[in-house]
Design a protein around this motif. Structure first.
Motif, PDB file in Angstrom:
ATOM      1  N   ALA A   1       5.158  11.826  -7.409  1.00 31.32           N
ATOM      2  CA  ALA A   1       3.678  12.430  -7.952  1.00 31.32           C
ATOM      3  C   ALA A   1       3.368  10.844  -8.987  1.00 31.32           C
ATOM      4  O   ALA A   1       1.685  11.042  -9.154  1.00 31.32           O
ATOM      5  CB  ALA A   1       3.968  13.373  -8.192  1.00 31.32           C
ATOM      6  N   ALA A   2       4.267  11.053 -10.099  1.00 31.94           N
ATOM      7  CA  ALA A   2       4.233  10.299 -11.091  1.00 31.94           C
ATOM      8  C   ALA A   2       3.474   8.566 -10.683  1.00 31.94           C
ATOM      9  O   ALA A   2       2.481   8.673 -11.508  1.00 31.94           O
ATOM     10  CB  ALA A   2       5.031   9.822 -12.373  1.00 31.94           C
ATOM     11  N   CYS A   3       3.634   8.844  -9.687  1.00 33.54           N
ATOM     12  CA  CYS A   3       3.856   7.155  -9.096  1.00 33.54           C
ATOM     13  C   CYS A   3       2.049   7.549  -8.428  1.00 33.54           C
ATOM     14  O   CYS A   3       1.261   5.680  -8.853  1.00 33.54           O
ATOM     15  CB  CYS A   3       4.674   6.819  -8.779  1.00 33.54           C
ATOM     16  N   SER A   4       1.637   8.584  -7.863  1.00 25.53           N
ATOM     17  CA  SER A   4       0.943   8.438  -7.416  1.00 25.53           C
ATOM     18  C   SER A   4      -0.745   8.185  -8.405  1.00 25.53           C
ATOM     19  O   SER A   4      -1.821   7.685  -7.741  1.00 25.53           O
ATOM     20  CB  SER A   4       0.495   9.617  -6.476  1.00 25.53           C
ATOM     21  N   GLY A   5      -0.397   8.973  -9.146  1.00 23.76           N
ATOM     22  CA  GLY A   5      -1.831   8.092 -10.144  1.00 23.76           C
ATOM     23  C   GLY A   5      -2.753   9.452 -10.157  1.00 23.76           C
ATOM     24  O   GLY A   5      -4.068   9.497 -10.573  1.00 23.76           O
ATOM     25  N   ASN A   6      -2.536  10.288  -9.233  1.00 18.39           N
ATOM     26  CA  ASN A   6      -3.309  11.437  -8.886  1.00 18.39           C
ATOM     27  C   ASN A   6      -3.013  12.829 -10.042  1.00 18.39           C
ATOM     28  O   ASN A   6      -1.756  13.352  -9.950  1.00 18.39           O
ATOM     29  CB  ASN A   6      -2.598  12.271  -7.835  1.00 18.39           C
TER      30      ASN A   6
ATOM     31  N   VAL B   1      14.479   7.513 -11.110  1.00 20.09           N
ATOM     32  CA  VAL B   1      15.208   7.026  -9.770  1.00 20.09           C
ATOM     33  C   VAL B   1      13.862   6.683  -8.342  1.00 20.09           C
ATOM     34  O   VAL B   1      13.907   5.175  -8.283  1.00 20.09           O
ATOM     35  CB  VAL B   1      16.313   7.539  -9.171  1.00 20.09           C
ATOM     36  N   VAL B   2      12.869   7.028  -8.852  1.00 17.64           N
ATOM     37  CA  VAL B   2      11.847   7.486  -7.384  1.00 17.64           C
ATOM     38  C   VAL B   2      10.924   5.996  -8.206  1.00 17.64           C
ATOM     39  O   VAL B   2      10.439   5.379  -7.572  1.00 17.64           O
ATOM     40  CB  VAL B   2      11.312   8.299  -7.191  1.00 17.64           C
ATOM     41  N   VAL B   3      10.700   6.422  -9.316  1.00 17.41           N
ATOM     42  CA  VAL B   3       9.764   5.635 -10.523  1.00 17.41           C
ATOM     43  C   VAL B   3      10.523   4.228 -10.594  1.00 17.41           C
ATOM     44  O   VAL B   3       9.890   2.672 -10.140  1.00 17.41           O
ATOM     45  CB  VAL B   3       9.689   6.290 -11.390  1.00 17.41           C
ATOM     46  N   VAL B   4      11.964   3.830 -10.950  1.00 23.39           N
ATOM     47  CA  VAL B   4      11.950   2.860 -10.828  1.00 23.39           C
ATOM     48  C   VAL B   4      12.085   1.860  -9.576  1.00 23.39           C
ATOM     49  O   VAL B   4      12.117   0.572  -9.836  1.00 23.39           O
ATOM     50  CB  VAL B   4      13.890   2.656 -11.644  1.00 23.39           C
TER      51      VAL B   4
ATOM     52  N   VAL C   1      10.337  -1.459  -8.589  1.00 21.21           N
ATOM     53  CA  VAL C   1      10.385  -2.761  -7.754  1.00 21.21           C
ATOM     54  C   VAL C   1      10.462  -3.623  -6.110  1.00 21.21           C
ATOM     55  O   VAL C   1      10.467  -4.856  -5.998  1.00 21.21           O
ATOM     56  CB  VAL C   1      12.022  -2.953  -7.990  1.00 21.21           C
ATOM     57  N   TYR C   2       9.367  -1.820  -5.739  1.00 19.85           N
ATOM     58  CA  TYR C   2       9.425  -2.941  -4.656  1.00 19.85           C
ATOM     59  C   TYR C   2       7.958  -4.014  -4.891  1.00 19.85           C
ATOM     60  O   TYR C   2       7.394  -3.396  -5.230  1.00 19.85           O
ATOM     61  CB  TYR C   2       8.381  -1.525  -4.242  1.00 19.85           C
ATOM     62  N   PRO C   3       8.325  -4.558  -3.951  1.00 22.30           N
ATOM     63  CA  PRO C   3       7.054  -5.683  -3.720  1.00 22.30           C
ATOM     64  C   PRO C   3       6.002  -5.367  -3.462  1.00 22.30           C
ATOM     65  O   PRO C   3       5.542  -4.364  -2.581  1.00 22.30           O
ATOM     66  CB  PRO C   3       7.720  -6.755  -2.390  1.00 22.30           C
ATOM     67  N   THR C   4       4.982  -5.325  -4.304  1.00 18.85           N
ATOM     68  CA  THR C   4       3.556  -4.582  -4.690  1.00 18.85           C
ATOM     69  C   THR C   4       2.096  -5.975  -4.425  1.00 18.85           C
ATOM     70  O   THR C   4       1.904  -6.520  -4.392  1.00 18.85           O
ATOM     71  CB  THR C   4       3.400  -4.868  -6.275  1.00 18.85           C
ATOM     72  N   SER C   5       3.258  -7.322  -3.047  1.00 23.99           N
ATOM     73  CA  SER C   5       1.814  -8.394  -2.257  1.00 23.99           C
ATOM     74  C   SER C   5       0.978  -7.750  -1.694  1.00 23.99           C
ATOM     75  O   SER C   5      -0.351  -7.852  -1.414  1.00 23.99           O
ATOM     76  CB  SER C   5       2.840  -9.066  -2.026  1.00 23.99           C
TER      77      SER C   5
ATOM     78  N   VAL D   1       3.256   0.933  -0.666  1.00 20.91           N
ATOM     79  CA  VAL D   1       3.095   1.382  -1.744  1.00 20.91           C
ATOM     80  C   VAL D   1       2.316   2.855  -2.033  1.00 20.91           C
ATOM     81  O   VAL D   1       3.092   4.146  -1.901  1.00 20.91           O
ATOM     82  CB  VAL D   1       3.107   0.836  -3.446  1.00 20.91           C
ATOM     83  N   ASN D   2       0.672   2.939  -1.910  1.00 19.32           N
ATOM     84  CA  ASN D   2       0.590   4.745  -1.743  1.00 19.32           C
ATOM     85  C   ASN D   2       1.505   4.979  -0.489  1.00 19.32           C
ATOM     86  O   ASN D   2       1.251   6.125  -0.467  1.00 19.32           O
ATOM     87  CB  ASN D   2      -0.502   3.747  -1.884  1.00 19.32           C
ATOM     88  N   GLN D   3       1.762   4.217   1.122  1.00 13.48           N
ATOM     89  CA  GLN D   3       2.024   4.571   2.103  1.00 13.48           C
ATOM     90  C   GLN D   3       3.678   5.486   1.774  1.00 13.48           C
ATOM     91  O   GLN D   3       3.845   6.469   1.985  1.00 13.48           O
ATOM     92  CB  GLN D   3       2.129   3.828   3.245  1.00 13.48           C
ATOM     93  N   LEU D   4       4.082   4.702   1.026  1.00 15.04           N
ATOM     94  CA  LEU D   4       5.641   5.473   0.260  1.00 15.04           C
ATOM     95  C   LEU D   4       5.646   6.276  -0.359  1.00 15.04           C
ATOM     96  O   LEU D   4       6.249   7.541   0.434  1.00 15.04           O
ATOM     97  CB  LEU D   4       6.656   4.326  -0.816  1.00 15.04           C
ATOM     98  N   ILE D   5       4.032   6.507  -0.573  1.00 10.92           N
ATOM     99  CA  ILE D   5       4.253   8.078  -2.042  1.00 10.92           C
ATOM    100  C   ILE D   5       3.717   9.065  -1.076  1.00 10.92           C
ATOM    101  O   ILE D   5       4.347  10.027  -1.243  1.00 10.92           O
ATOM    102  CB  ILE D   5       3.129   7.449  -3.070  1.00 10.92           C
ATOM    103  N   GLY D   6       3.311   8.846  -0.011  1.00 17.08           N
ATOM    104  CA  GLY D   6       2.570   9.673   0.830  1.00 17.08           C
ATOM    105  C   GLY D   6       3.863  10.332   1.769  1.00 17.08           C
ATOM    106  O   GLY D   6       3.739  11.504   1.361  1.00 17.08           O
ATOM    107  N   LEU D   7       4.402   9.378   1.703  1.00 16.34           N
ATOM    108  CA  LEU D   7       5.555   9.715   2.952  1.00 16.34           C
ATOM    109  C   LEU D   7       6.485  10.411   2.154  1.00 16.34           C
ATOM    110  O   LEU D   7       7.360  11.287   2.144  1.00 16.34           O
ATOM    111  CB  LEU D   7       6.321   8.548   3.431  1.00 16.34           C
ATOM    112  N   GLY D   8       7.027  10.078   0.639  1.00 20.43           N
ATOM    113  CA  GLY D   8       7.495  10.894   0.272  1.00 20.43           C
ATOM    114  C   GLY D   8       7.064  12.179  -0.364  1.00 20.43           C
ATOM    115  O   GLY D   8       8.209  13.083  -0.321  1.00 20.43           O
ATOM    116  N   LEU D   9       6.181  12.305  -1.110  1.00 21.59           N
ATOM    117  CA  LEU D   9       5.580  14.163  -0.677  1.00 21.59           C
ATOM    118  C   LEU D   9       5.268  14.781   0.609  1.00 21.59           C
ATOM    119  O   LEU D   9       5.758  15.311   0.439  1.00 21.59           O
ATOM    120  CB  LEU D   9       4.198  13.835  -1.527  1.00 21.59           C
ATOM    121  N   LEU D  10       5.527  13.922   0.965  1.00 23.48           N
ATOM    122  CA  LEU D  10       5.410  14.502   2.733  1.00 23.48           C
ATOM    123  C   LEU D  10       6.670  15.384   2.967  1.00 23.48           C
ATOM    124  O   LEU D  10       7.054  16.201   3.111  1.00 23.48           O
ATOM    125  CB  LEU D  10       4.844  13.531   3.378  1.00 23.48           C
TER     126      LEU D  10
END
Length: 183
Positions: free
Chosen positions: A38-43, A96-99, A103-107, A112-121
């Motif tokens: 959630a912290a990484c979602s920006g929402n 741990v999640v934020v770190v 470090v996840y490749p942000t190209s 990253v948004n999909q990972l955030i969504g899947l993590g929350l799901l």
């Protein structure tokens, strides 16, 4: 009669203070995972909702841990130490999640948004699974120790299906990135 009660009690497994403390600390660290996503979602609405949920959950859990430790004869220093470790476990799980996401490749930020969504799901799914398989049967008075193997297999299949369906929807619906999605 007292001897029979003592003999019946000796068959029960004794849970140590360390086991309970470790289990609750691990549980607390896992509670931190959705906070990190959630912290990484920006929402901010999602962040505040999850923070409130975790805080409301931690109060009774802290009281329960403290009561168990005091009832087990633990000294004050041990109780405070275990409570401190319990309380910092959720923020450490979030960190741990934020770190990991930092470090996840942000190209491809959409990944990253999909990972955030899947993590929350995933977090929501585990909560629903826990409620449906552990809490509801307890409330309804069903004894899970007498479950038939077919019921356990059905529950497991339902759990796996609940994990697979969101991925299938993403694959079917994937590629339609020409419109934005909001939480």
């Amino acid at each position: 009669a007292a001897a029979a009660a003592a003999a019946a009690g000796s068959d029960r497994q004794v849970i140590s203070v360390a086991q309970v403390s470790f289990g609750l600390m691990l549980h607390s660290a896992v509670d931190g995972i959705p906070l990190g996503f959630a912290a990484c979602s920006g929402n901010q609405q999602v962040e505040m909702l999850l923070l409130l949920a975790v805080l409301l959950h931690k109060g009774p859990a802290s009281f329960g841990l403290t009561s168990f430790l005091l009832g087990s004869g633990a000294n004050r220093k041990s109780v405070l130490w275990n409570l401190l470790l319990f309380c910092i476990s959720a923020p450490l799980g979030a960190l741990v999640v934020v770190v990991m996401l930092s470090v996840y490749p942000t190209s491809h930020p959409e990944n990253v948004n999909q990972l955030i969504g899947l993590g929350l799901l995933f977090s929501a799914g585990t909560m629903i699974y826990t409620i449906s398989t552990h809490i509801l049967p307890e409330i309804l008075g069903n004894d899970s120790s007498t479950k038939d193997v077919s019921i356990i297999m059905l529950e497991t299949c339902g759990f796996v299906l609940g994990l697979v369906v969101p991925f299938a929807i993403n694959i079917i619906h994937g590629g339609h990135d020409n419109h934005s999605h909001h939480f």
